[in-house]
Design a protein around this motif. Structure first.
Motif, PDB file in Angstrom:
ATOM      1  N   ARG A   1     -36.884 -20.959  18.614  1.00 48.90           N
ATOM      2  CA  ARG A   1     -37.074 -20.482  17.243  1.00 48.90           C
ATOM      3  C   ARG A   1     -36.681 -19.017  17.095  1.00 48.90           C
ATOM      4  NH1 ARG A   1     -42.750 -23.664  16.984  1.00 48.90           N
ATOM      5  NH2 ARG A   1     -41.986 -25.625  16.114  1.00 48.90           N
ATOM      6  N   THR A   2     -36.948 -18.236  18.126  1.00 52.55           N
ATOM      7  CA  THR A   2     -36.547 -16.829  18.096  1.00 52.55           C
ATOM      8  C   THR A   2     -35.029 -16.714  18.016  1.00 52.55           C
ATOM      9  OG1 THR A   2     -38.492 -16.107  19.324  1.00 52.55           O
ATOM     10  CG2 THR A   2     -36.578 -14.654  19.378  1.00 52.55           C
ATOM     11  N   ARG A   3     -34.333 -17.554  18.768  1.00 47.47           N
ATOM     12  CA  ARG A   3     -32.859 -17.538  18.716  1.00 47.47           C
ATOM     13  C   ARG A   3     -32.366 -17.875  17.312  1.00 47.47           C
ATOM     14  NH1 ARG A   3     -28.585 -21.056  22.489  1.00 47.47           N
ATOM     15  NH2 ARG A   3     -26.868 -19.547  22.325  1.00 47.47           N
ATOM     16  N   ILE A   4     -33.044 -18.815  16.660  1.00 44.56           N
ATOM     17  CA  ILE A   4     -32.668 -19.181  15.285  1.00 44.56           C
ATOM     18  C   ILE A   4     -32.955 -18.027  14.330  1.00 44.56           C
ATOM     19  CG2 ILE A   4     -33.250 -20.697  13.340  1.00 44.56           C
ATOM     20  CD1 ILE A   4     -33.879 -22.890  15.484  1.00 44.56           C
ATOM     21  N   MET A   5     -34.178 -17.482  14.394  1.00 41.02           N
ATOM     22  CA  MET A   5     -34.595 -16.468  13.423  1.00 41.02           C
ATOM     23  C   MET A   5     -33.851 -15.147  13.570  1.00 41.02           C
ATOM     24  SD  MET A   5     -38.717 -17.051  12.971  1.00 41.02           S
ATOM     25  CE  MET A   5     -39.130 -17.325  14.690  1.00 41.02           C
ATOM     26  N   THR A   6     -33.395 -14.834  14.800  1.00 39.96           N
ATOM     27  CA  THR A   6     -32.685 -13.576  15.026  1.00 39.96           C
ATOM     28  C   THR A   6     -31.180 -13.720  14.845  1.00 39.96           C
ATOM     29  OG1 THR A   6     -32.624 -14.008  17.414  1.00 39.96           O
ATOM     30  CG2 THR A   6     -34.443 -12.655  16.581  1.00 39.96           C
ATOM     31  N   SER A   7     -30.715 -14.939  14.618  1.00 38.93           N
ATOM     32  CA  SER A   7     -29.286 -15.153  14.394  1.00 38.93           C
ATOM     33  C   SER A   7     -28.854 -14.481  13.094  1.00 38.93           C
ATOM     34  CB  SER A   7     -28.984 -16.655  14.304  1.00 38.93           C
ATOM     35  OG  SER A   7     -27.663 -16.871  13.828  1.00 38.93           O
TER      36      SER A   7
ATOM     37  N   THR B   1     -46.395 -20.159  16.361  1.00 38.07           N
ATOM     38  CA  THR B   1     -45.286 -19.248  16.040  1.00 38.07           C
ATOM     39  C   THR B   1     -45.804 -18.035  15.275  1.00 38.07           C
ATOM     40  OG1 THR B   1     -43.869 -21.204  15.863  1.00 38.07           O
ATOM     41  CG2 THR B   1     -42.963 -19.125  15.062  1.00 38.07           C
ATOM     42  N   MET B   2     -46.754 -18.248  14.373  1.00 37.96           N
ATOM     43  CA  MET B   2     -47.359 -17.153  13.632  1.00 37.96           C
ATOM     44  C   MET B   2     -48.027 -16.156  14.583  1.00 37.96           C
ATOM     45  SD  MET B   2     -50.486 -17.269  10.816  1.00 37.96           S
ATOM     46  CE  MET B   2     -51.760 -17.647  12.044  1.00 37.96           C
ATOM     47  N   ASP B   3     -48.648 -16.665  15.641  1.00 37.17           N
ATOM     48  CA  ASP B   3     -49.403 -15.815  16.560  1.00 37.17           C
ATOM     49  C   ASP B   3     -48.508 -15.072  17.556  1.00 37.17           C
ATOM     50  OD1 ASP B   3     -51.884 -16.454  15.496  1.00 37.17           O
ATOM     51  OD2 ASP B   3     -52.110 -18.221  16.782  1.00 37.17           O
ATOM     52  N   ARG B   4     -47.240 -15.454  17.620  1.00 43.84           N
ATOM     53  CA  ARG B   4     -46.328 -14.836  18.580  1.00 43.84           C
ATOM     54  C   ARG B   4     -45.459 -13.770  17.898  1.00 43.84           C
ATOM     55  NH1 ARG B   4     -44.939 -18.216  23.495  1.00 43.84           N
ATOM     56  NH2 ARG B   4     -46.522 -19.868  23.586  1.00 43.84           N
ATOM     57  N   GLU B   5     -44.676 -13.086  18.732  1.00 47.79           N
ATOM     58  CA  GLU B   5     -43.848 -11.998  18.213  1.00 47.79           C
ATOM     59  C   GLU B   5     -42.371 -12.320  18.329  1.00 47.79           C
ATOM     60  OE1 GLU B   5     -44.931  -8.397  20.227  1.00 47.79           O
ATOM     61  OE2 GLU B   5     -46.888  -8.265  19.221  1.00 47.79           O
ATOM     62  N   VAL B   6     -41.598 -11.723  17.428  1.00 45.93           N
ATOM     63  CA  VAL B   6     -40.138 -11.765  17.463  1.00 45.93           C
ATOM     64  C   VAL B   6     -39.653 -10.324  17.420  1.00 45.93           C
ATOM     65  CG1 VAL B   6     -38.041 -12.515  16.283  1.00 45.93           C
ATOM     66  CG2 VAL B   6     -40.061 -13.998  16.285  1.00 45.93           C
TER      67      VAL B   6
ATOM     68  N   GLY C   1     -40.701  -7.763  18.960  1.00 45.89           N
ATOM     69  CA  GLY C   1     -41.772  -6.783  18.938  1.00 45.89           C
ATOM     70  C   GLY C   1     -42.631  -6.781  17.693  1.00 45.89           C
ATOM     71  N   LYS C   2     -42.408  -7.719  16.793  1.00 43.14           N
ATOM     72  CA  LYS C   2     -43.214  -7.810  15.563  1.00 43.14           C
ATOM     73  C   LYS C   2     -43.784  -9.218  15.452  1.00 43.14           C
ATOM     74  CE  LYS C   2     -40.157  -4.639  13.029  1.00 43.14           C
ATOM     75  NZ  LYS C   2     -39.019  -4.621  13.976  1.00 43.14           N
ATOM     76  N   TYR C   3     -44.981  -9.344  14.867  1.00 44.74           N
ATOM     77  CA  TYR C   3     -45.481 -10.692  14.590  1.00 44.74           C
ATOM     78  C   TYR C   3     -44.466 -11.424  13.713  1.00 44.74           C
ATOM     79  CZ  TYR C   3     -50.074  -9.942  16.658  1.00 44.74           C
ATOM     80  OH  TYR C   3     -51.105  -9.721  17.561  1.00 44.74           O
ATOM     81  N   THR C   4     -44.341 -12.718  13.940  1.00 43.58           N
ATOM     82  CA  THR C   4     -43.243 -13.490  13.338  1.00 43.58           C
ATOM     83  C   THR C   4     -43.173 -13.333  11.829  1.00 43.58           C
ATOM     84  OG1 THR C   4     -43.458 -15.102  15.136  1.00 43.58           O
ATOM     85  CG2 THR C   4     -42.182 -15.765  13.206  1.00 43.58           C
TER      86      THR C   4
ATOM     87  N   LEU D   1     -40.027 -11.819   9.684  1.00 40.99           N
ATOM     88  CA  LEU D   1     -39.343 -12.533   8.609  1.00 40.99           C
ATOM     89  C   LEU D   1     -39.382 -11.746   7.302  1.00 40.99           C
ATOM     90  CD1 LEU D   1     -40.562 -16.181   9.299  1.00 40.99           C
ATOM     91  CD2 LEU D   1     -38.238 -15.313   9.604  1.00 40.99           C
ATOM     92  N   SER D   2     -40.542 -11.198   6.969  1.00 40.48           N
ATOM     93  CA  SER D   2     -40.676 -10.431   5.727  1.00 40.48           C
ATOM     94  C   SER D   2     -39.719  -9.244   5.704  1.00 40.48           C
ATOM     95  CB  SER D   2     -42.117  -9.936   5.547  1.00 40.48           C
ATOM     96  OG  SER D   2     -42.992 -11.026   5.318  1.00 40.48           O
ATOM     97  N   GLU D   3     -39.557  -8.594   6.854  1.00 41.26           N
ATOM     98  CA  GLU D   3     -38.622  -7.467   6.924  1.00 41.26           C
ATOM     99  C   GLU D   3     -37.180  -7.919   6.740  1.00 41.26           C
ATOM    100  OE1 GLU D   3     -39.209  -4.850  10.234  1.00 41.26           O
ATOM    101  OE2 GLU D   3     -41.366  -4.648   9.839  1.00 41.26           O
ATOM    102  N   LYS D   4     -36.912  -9.179   7.082  1.00 36.62           N
ATOM    103  CA  LYS D   4     -35.577  -9.739   6.833  1.00 36.62           C
ATOM    104  C   LYS D   4     -35.424 -10.235   5.389  1.00 36.62           C
ATOM    105  CE  LYS D   4     -32.969 -11.904   9.950  1.00 36.62           C
ATOM    106  NZ  LYS D   4     -32.438 -12.840  10.977  1.00 36.62           N
ATOM    107  N   GLY D   5     -36.512 -10.174   4.629  1.00 38.67           N
ATOM    108  CA  GLY D   5     -36.477 -10.642   3.249  1.00 38.67           C
ATOM    109  C   GLY D   5     -36.754 -12.128   3.099  1.00 38.67           C
ATOM    110  N   ILE D   6     -37.364 -12.741   4.123  1.00 44.08           N
ATOM    111  CA  ILE D   6     -37.649 -14.180   4.127  1.00 44.08           C
ATOM    112  C   ILE D   6     -39.162 -14.372   4.038  1.00 44.08           C
ATOM    113  CG2 ILE D   6     -37.508 -16.301   5.498  1.00 44.08           C
ATOM    114  CD1 ILE D   6     -34.881 -15.138   6.685  1.00 44.08           C
ATOM    115  N   VAL D   7     -39.617 -15.192   3.085  1.00 43.67           N
ATOM    116  CA  VAL D   7     -41.042 -15.374   2.813  1.00 43.67           C
ATOM    117  C   VAL D   7     -41.655 -16.325   3.849  1.00 43.67           C
ATOM    118  CG1 VAL D   7     -42.738 -16.176   1.123  1.00 43.67           C
ATOM    119  CG2 VAL D   7     -40.670 -14.983   0.344  1.00 43.67           C
ATOM    120  N   PRO D   8     -42.739 -15.908   4.525  1.00 41.58           N
ATOM    121  CA  PRO D   8     -43.343 -16.749   5.558  1.00 41.58           C
ATOM    122  C   PRO D   8     -44.431 -17.699   5.028  1.00 41.58           C
ATOM    123  CG  PRO D   8     -44.299 -14.552   5.655  1.00 41.58           C
ATOM    124  CD  PRO D   8     -43.322 -14.545   4.512  1.00 41.58           C
ATOM    125  N   PHE D   9     -44.355 -18.944   5.479  1.00 44.60           N
ATOM    126  CA  PHE D   9     -45.361 -19.967   5.194  1.00 44.60           C
ATOM    127  C   PHE D   9     -45.934 -20.473   6.521  1.00 44.60           C
ATOM    128  CE2 PHE D   9     -42.639 -20.000   1.522  1.00 44.60           C
ATOM    129  CZ  PHE D   9     -43.445 -20.323   0.452  1.00 44.60           C
TER     130      PHE D   9
END
Length: 296
Positions: free
Chosen positions: A54-60, A77-82, A84-87, A91-99
């Motif tokens: 999932r990290t490979r997908i989200m950081t692509s 996934t919510m409890d882990r980091e991508v 260095g940041k919580y997932t 995502l929010s910093e990338k402009g993607i809304v987390p559910f």
């Protein structure tokens, strides 16, 4: 509630990526990615590998807010980091809304449907979701037969829990999936629409939900739900259709956008170079975005 995220969910073109396979479906998701069960010896190792995927997908670079407006996460996934940041923050910093997926799986089939198993720790999960800056939740039931009592029970359960989620300041995605192989699929969808409308019409003006539905057999069947003032957005699951078939069906439905899981990642493999991986993900994103935005 994050008003910026709410506005994005209501108005921005794009689709929602579903990255929420849970414990039961994780081995299948990993196998589709080319990671077989002999690559891990316990559940912890399995979840490490799926988070790496999932990290490979989200950081692509293909996974960006130009086309993807939201992403649904599994609790781990919510409890882990991508990076260095919580997932959710990443995502929010990338402009993607987390559910966050909050259901605990499906009960055995009764009355032609599978209700959700009890969610005993819902309040604690919602508290943690708020701590992690999650915008909304998702919970899934499945309808197999056109049994009015069964479908009513599914929708009643979904809205009962949805109201608790709203009280916690989050936006629930209600997902009463209709099995695409049901012999009564069209009738199931007619009954489902009426039951959902009954509940929507009982909500107060401050109560907002999202809906995640199987792409209907009758084009634009859910237009009344899409236009309802209490509905932030209606999204579609791929439900076992191939990406090509799901995209074609999606194009026939005005205002309906994708929230695909398998159909998004079906061409990705652990052995691919980063260039191959990113190209395949970009092709999938482009096609799903096009089906969500460019209607016939």
């Amino acid at each position: 509630m994050n008003e910026k995220h709410l506005n994005q969910m209501k108005n921005q073109d794009g689709f929602i990526a579903a990255l929420d396979q849970s414990g039961g479906s994780t081995p299948k998701a990993l196998a589709a990615y080319g990671v077989t069960e002999d690559a891990y010896s316990n559940e912890d190792e399995m979840f490490d590998l799926v988070h790496k995927m999932r990290t490979r997908i989200m950081t692509s670079p293909a996974f960006n807010s130009d086309q993807i407006i939201g992403a649904i996460l599994f609790e781990q996934t919510m409890d882990r980091e991508v990076e260095g940041k919580y997932t959710a923050d990443y995502l929010s910093e990338k402009g993607i809304v987390p559910f966050l997926k909050v259901d605990k799986g499906l009960a055995e089939q009764e009355q032609g449907v599978q209700m959700m198993k009890p969610i005993h720790d819902l309040d604690e999960t919602l508290r943690r979701a708020n701590e992690h800056h999650i915008f909304g939740t998702k919970m899934r039931s499945v309808i197999h037969e056109a049994n009015k009592e069964g479908i009513k029970a599914v929708v009643d359960q979904q809205f009962e829990i949805a109201k608790r989620i709203i009280e916690a300041g989050l936006v629930p995605i209600i997902e009463p999936e209709v099995n695409i192989n049901s012999q009564d699929k069209e009738t199931c969808e007619d009954i489902l629409k009426e039951e959902i409308l009954k509940h929507l019409n009982e909500l107060s003006t401050e109560q907002h939900v999202m809906l995640k539905l199987t792409i209907p057999s009758k084009a634009n069947l859910y237009k009344e739900l899409i236009d309802h003032p209490n509905v932030v957005r209606v999204v579609a699951l791929s439900g076992g259709y191939s990406r090509e078939e799901a995209n074609e069906k999606l194009k026939e439905n005005d205002g309906l956008i994708a929230s695909f899981s398998r159909a998004l990642v079906s061409d990705l493999n652990v052995e691919q170079t980063d260039e191959e991986f990113n190209q395949n993900l970009q092709s999938a994103v482009d096609s799903i975005y096009g089906a969500s935005v460019n209607k016939k």
